[in-house]
Design a protein around this motif. Structure first.
Motif, PDB file in Angstrom:
ATOM      1  N   GLU A  40      -4.004 108.599  19.020  1.00 56.51           N
ATOM      2  CA  GLU A  40      -4.120 109.858  19.770  1.00 56.51           C
ATOM      3  C   GLU A  40      -3.287 109.801  21.033  1.00 56.51           C
ATOM      4  O   GLU A  40      -3.009 110.819  21.649  1.00 56.51           O
ATOM      5  CB  GLU A  40      -5.559 110.147  20.182  1.00 56.51           C
ATOM      6  CG  GLU A  40      -6.613 109.859  19.143  1.00 56.51           C
ATOM      7  CD  GLU A  40      -7.119 108.430  19.232  1.00 56.51           C
ATOM      8  OE1 GLU A  40      -7.108 107.858  20.338  1.00 56.51           O
ATOM      9  OE2 GLU A  40      -7.503 107.876  18.185  1.00 56.51           O
ATOM     10  N   THR A  41      -2.918 108.589  21.424  1.00 52.15           N
ATOM     11  CA  THR A  41      -2.261 108.434  22.717  1.00 52.15           C
ATOM     12  C   THR A  41      -0.921 107.714  22.544  1.00 52.15           C
ATOM     13  O   THR A  41      -0.651 107.137  21.496  1.00 52.15           O
ATOM     14  CB  THR A  41      -3.148 107.594  23.657  1.00 52.15           C
ATOM     15  OG1 THR A  41      -3.600 106.451  22.931  1.00 52.15           O
ATOM     16  CG2 THR A  41      -4.350 108.386  24.115  1.00 52.15           C
ATOM     17  N   ASP A 110      -4.785  97.513  25.971  1.00 52.82           N
ATOM     18  CA  ASP A 110      -6.061  97.482  25.255  1.00 52.82           C
ATOM     19  C   ASP A 110      -5.834  97.227  23.764  1.00 52.82           C
ATOM     20  O   ASP A 110      -4.715  96.934  23.343  1.00 52.82           O
ATOM     21  CB  ASP A 110      -6.851  98.773  25.505  1.00 52.82           C
ATOM     22  CG  ASP A 110      -6.096 100.000  24.995  1.00 52.82           C
ATOM     23  OD1 ASP A 110      -5.286  99.874  24.040  1.00 52.82           O
ATOM     24  OD2 ASP A 110      -6.318 101.084  25.554  1.00 52.82           O
ATOM     25  N   ARG A 111      -6.904  97.310  22.985  1.00 55.48           N
ATOM     26  CA  ARG A 111      -6.806  96.991  21.559  1.00 55.48           C
ATOM     27  C   ARG A 111      -6.035  98.040  20.754  1.00 55.48           C
ATOM     28  O   ARG A 111      -5.815  97.864  19.557  1.00 55.48           O
ATOM     29  CB  ARG A 111      -8.202  96.777  20.972  1.00 55.48           C
ATOM     30  CG  ARG A 111      -8.816  95.415  21.392  1.00 55.48           C
ATOM     31  CD  ARG A 111     -10.272  95.279  21.008  1.00 55.48           C
ATOM     32  NE  ARG A 111     -10.507  95.529  19.612  1.00 55.48           N
ATOM     33  CZ  ARG A 111     -10.278  94.657  18.631  1.00 55.48           C
ATOM     34  NH1 ARG A 111      -9.846  93.471  18.908  1.00 55.48           N
ATOM     35  NH2 ARG A 111     -10.504  94.993  17.377  1.00 55.48           N
ATOM     36  N   HIS A 112      -5.603  99.101  21.426  1.00 53.63           N
ATOM     37  CA  HIS A 112      -4.737 100.067  20.758  1.00 53.63           C
ATOM     38  C   HIS A 112      -3.300  99.954  21.268  1.00 53.63           C
ATOM     39  O   HIS A 112      -2.452 100.756  20.905  1.00 53.63           O
ATOM     40  CB  HIS A 112      -5.274 101.486  20.949  1.00 53.63           C
ATOM     41  CG  HIS A 112      -6.569 101.701  20.232  1.00 53.63           C
ATOM     42  ND1 HIS A 112      -6.697 102.545  19.148  1.00 53.63           N
ATOM     43  CD2 HIS A 112      -7.784 101.141  20.402  1.00 53.63           C
ATOM     44  CE1 HIS A 112      -7.948 102.506  18.716  1.00 53.63           C
ATOM     45  NE2 HIS A 112      -8.630 101.668  19.457  1.00 53.63           N
TER      46      HIS A 112
ATOM     47  N   GLU B 342     -11.244 102.331  28.230  1.00 57.80           N
ATOM     48  CA  GLU B 342     -10.216 101.299  28.264  1.00 57.80           C
ATOM     49  C   GLU B 342     -10.665 100.037  27.518  1.00 57.80           C
ATOM     50  O   GLU B 342      -9.880  99.393  26.835  1.00 57.80           O
ATOM     51  CB  GLU B 342      -9.896 100.942  29.716  1.00 57.80           C
ATOM     52  CG  GLU B 342      -8.521 100.335  29.875  1.00 57.80           C
ATOM     53  CD  GLU B 342      -8.221 100.021  31.332  1.00 57.80           C
ATOM     54  OE1 GLU B 342      -7.998  98.846  31.633  1.00 57.80           O
ATOM     55  OE2 GLU B 342      -8.226 100.960  32.154  1.00 57.80           O
ATOM     56  N   LEU B 344     -12.433  99.635  24.874  1.00 61.12           N
ATOM     57  CA  LEU B 344     -12.226  99.654  23.426  1.00 61.12           C
ATOM     58  C   LEU B 344     -10.892 100.264  23.041  1.00 61.12           C
ATOM     59  O   LEU B 344     -10.491 100.204  21.885  1.00 61.12           O
ATOM     60  CB  LEU B 344     -13.378 100.390  22.745  1.00 61.12           C
ATOM     61  CG  LEU B 344     -14.677  99.591  22.837  1.00 61.12           C
ATOM     62  CD1 LEU B 344     -15.826 100.486  23.182  1.00 61.12           C
ATOM     63  CD2 LEU B 344     -14.947  98.812  21.583  1.00 61.12           C
TER      64      LEU B 344
END
Ligand SMILES: NC(=O)c1ccc[n+]([C@@H]2O[C@H](COP(=O)([O-])OP(=O)(O)OC[C@H]3O[C@@H](n4cnc5c(N)ncnc54)[C@H](O)[C@@H]3O)[C@@H](O)[C@H]2O)c1
Ligand SMILES: NC(=O)c1ccc[n+]([C@@H]2O[C@H](COP(=O)([O-])OP(=O)(O)OC[C@H]3O[C@@H](n4cnc5c(N)ncnc54)[C@H](O)[C@@H]3O)[C@@H](O)[C@H]2O)c1
Ligand SMILES: [Zn+2]
Ligand SMILES: [Zn+2]
Lengths: 387, 387
Positions: A40-41, A110-112, B342, B344
């Motif tokens: 989404e980002t 982060d994890r994304h 942030e 997750l």
């Protein structure tokens, strides 16, 4: 009382891409990869680079900044490109892992988000480890820049650092989300690093694929002469076999199945005995020679085939004898057997050859035969010097 | 050029056993587990224990030594039982991770050996992490000794330590090979730790299972009075739901699916704001109250059901208001929303209730409504004090 049973499977998938000029603005491969990742980002990206690569590619930092500047709609490059000393030193000093973890914190990775490592196997191992332990695992992209890392270490599922001088003592199994092999990086390798990675291909060919060995044998001079197209094929084929072995076996080595490590028990010890003066691949070449001679002593490998293996390694430019082989009447090397067993746990398992392309596992090694193999290598070297 | 595709699945399986007096020589459960593990050699075992457990169970070290002495044909206990300070301090000081890694090295604990951790969630998280990074993952057995760790943290797949004061900043996903829940350990817990673990059961009941919530509601007084049989059922049911959630979802949280974290966004922030004076479970109880009131404001939860939730939590003994909720006109707590996102990665996702037993995810939170919920909790507390 009672018990509850838990069981589940986790699927891991990634591609190993082969390309040239990955960061050329005309090459869409890397940007396309990010576009295809659902999110989404905008994806935040932290890039870590081997100093051996930036030194030999002085424009690289600028090129990378320019590349990502063209794709700011999809990705957000962290302003700081981290350059870390290349080679084993990267794995020896815990300060480098901390440097990456701190950057993860400082830039809110982060994890994304993604951590991208560009470099040889040492940098990839260390950065992969730092990414794997940060936030319980940040997505990790590998861009291997040596022959060894493009055909073996950089495309697999392991990472590690050394701990108090103990090789690979800390690490995890953590597959990357993608690997990008850019052959252009190989142009700047010094001859030893170019050559060293080839022994992993010889190894996998000898235990699994006689035709691939014949191809290496036929192309050994071209490889030694740094013919790029020949190397590209070697890397592609070796990488494929390595990936197949991982997927077909026990990827996280949870049982007693083994990695592809023909020729490696003595190689690990030789690296250590030479204080890592010897490159991993150089040590593996000697290990392959030793275990081929051992297989011949057992009557499993013909003299002709043994000679073909040794000759191919020499044509590739490897030196097959190293003074440390004789350390303490070879007690030094023989100790490697016990350490190898302990390294993987359980009983001793050593790969030998029943023929070219046919690996077979044994659980006992006769140290007198090992010493005989060493003596043979020494003799051959001395007579070669007399010529 | 081309690319190679890699994909494979890895299967993880473990049992969560429920027992009493695990180390009584008459209890064969643990020894049987080791007998059933295939191996050519005796299994080496390194045991690490929470100091809060050894202090309240002064005979435990002797009992463990006696137990393993009876089973030397199968297992080889490392002579040193490591006792580590229990509680969050175990996760804050990197020296404890090093202490375990060094013991792994000193005693030759390999990937066919076992590290056994006995203690609360903090010790289990820290030891699990140390085991996960040693030799790329040593087999790990958890023996949780708190309510929270027996029904939630100790039976799942995560581990972690804090890094420079950042909670759970380093960690991995690494399932244990077995979990042994021994209810006898719970007898020595202080009231706060006994109670704290119950809020995770309330949490999972509220979002998934109305009947389980009704059961907790009906048994809240027995639980507060430390009735052991009632607690045993609560732990068993909560553990089962937790395991199901992991197996049915995305165990390693690689996509955007979420852990079971109703009531947790504010809980994490409250723990931090109170300098971890507040236990995790105590903070979660407040978080559940807050997000229930928020759900009521949205018209999703009836006033009657909201009151039932708050009353149950109070009957269990939880205090539902904490001064830090008002810090900086609640800017303190509200900041927890951004940090939770942030933590997750990706977009904000918060679990709310559409009814008892029916969790639903939203991606936006109105901070005015959060403040209103806080005000309600404060009012209720003040009027309770007037009574
Ligand atoms: N993870 C695994 O599965 C696995 C498998 C095998 C080996 N390894 C590890 O890989 C490491 C060895 O990796 P390696 O052989 O790639 O060597 P390396 O990473 O140690 O690099 C060798 C040297 O080459 C330099 N270099 C890297 N790329 C270059 C380029 N394109 N041009 C010029 N110089 C460059 C480096 O700075 C360094 O000085 C070892 O630590 C070994 O343990 C890991
Ligand atoms: N890994 C996960 O998935 C996960 C999930 C939730 C929470 N956690 C973590 O768990 C930790 C909290 O764990 P906890 O609530 O079990 O508390 P804890 O481990 O911090 O222990 C609390 C106190 O109880 C003592 N203690 C432990 N067992 C005892 C016993 N049987 N008798 C007497 N005293 C005993 C400890 O020494 C400590 O002083 C936090 O760090 C939290 O982040 C992890
Ligand atoms: Zn190798
Ligand atoms: Zn929780």
């Amino acid at each position: 009382m009672s018990h509850l049973q838990q069981s589940f499977t986790v699927r891991f998938a990634y591609n190993v891409f082969f390309t040239e000029k990955l960061f050329d603005t005309a090459n869409p491969l890397l940007a396309d990869f990010f576009v295809q990742q659902a999110s989404e980002t905008r994806k935040k990206i932290l890039v870590v680079i081997d100093s051996g690569v930036t030194e030999t590619h002085p424009d690289l930092l600028t090129t990378i900044n320019t590349y990502f500047a063209q794709h700011t709609d999809v990705v957000e490059l962290v302003p700081d490109l981290l350059v870390i000393p290349g080679g084993e030193v990267a794995k020896n000093n815990p300060a480098f892992v901390e440097q990456i973890v701190d950057a993860v914190d400082r830039y809110g990775i982060d994890r994304h988000s993604y951590v991208v490592a560009i470099g040889g196997g040492s940098i990839l191992d260390m950065v992969g480890y730092a990414a794997a332990i940060s936030h319980r695992g940040i997505r990790h992209i590998r861009i291997p820049t040596t022959v060894l890392s493009q055909n073996d270490s950089g495309i697999g599922v392991k990472n590690s650092v050394n701990y108090r001088g103990k090789k690979n003592f800390l690490g995890t199994f953590a597959p990357p989300v993608a690997v990008f092999n850019d052959s252009d990086f190989l142009l700047t390798l010094d001859d030893r690093d170019w050559r060293a990675g080839i022994s992993e291909a010889v190894k996998v060919a000898l235990i699994k694929d006689a035709r691939f060995f014949e191809w290496i044998e036929a192309n050994a001079e071209a490889l030694a002469a740094r013919d790029m197209a020949t190397m590209a094929y070697l890397i592609h084929r070796c990488a494929q076999m390595h990936l197949d072995h991982i997927a077909g076996g026990d990827p996280f080595e949870m049982g007693s199945s083994r990695p592809l490590d023909f020729g490696h028990w003595s190689a690990h010890k030789l690296e250590q005995l030479t204080n890592f003066e010897l490159r991993h691949g150089e040590a593996v070449a000697i290990g392959i020679a030793l275990d081929s001679l051992y297989s011949q002593q057992l009557g499993w490998l013909t003299g002709v085939d043994t000679d073909r293996i040794l000759k191919t390694l020499r044509t590739l430019g490897f030196s097959l004898y190293q003074a440390m082989l004789d350390a303490d009447k070879s007690a030094g090397i023989v100790k490697g057997l016990a350490e190898f067993r302990e390294h993987l746990g359980g009983q001793l398992t050593i790969m030998l050859l029943e023929g070219i392309g046919k690996g077979v596992e044994v659980h006992e090694i006769d140290t007198d035969k090992v010493r005989q193999s060493i003596a043979t290598l020494k003799e051959q070297e001395q007579s070669a010097q007399l010529v």
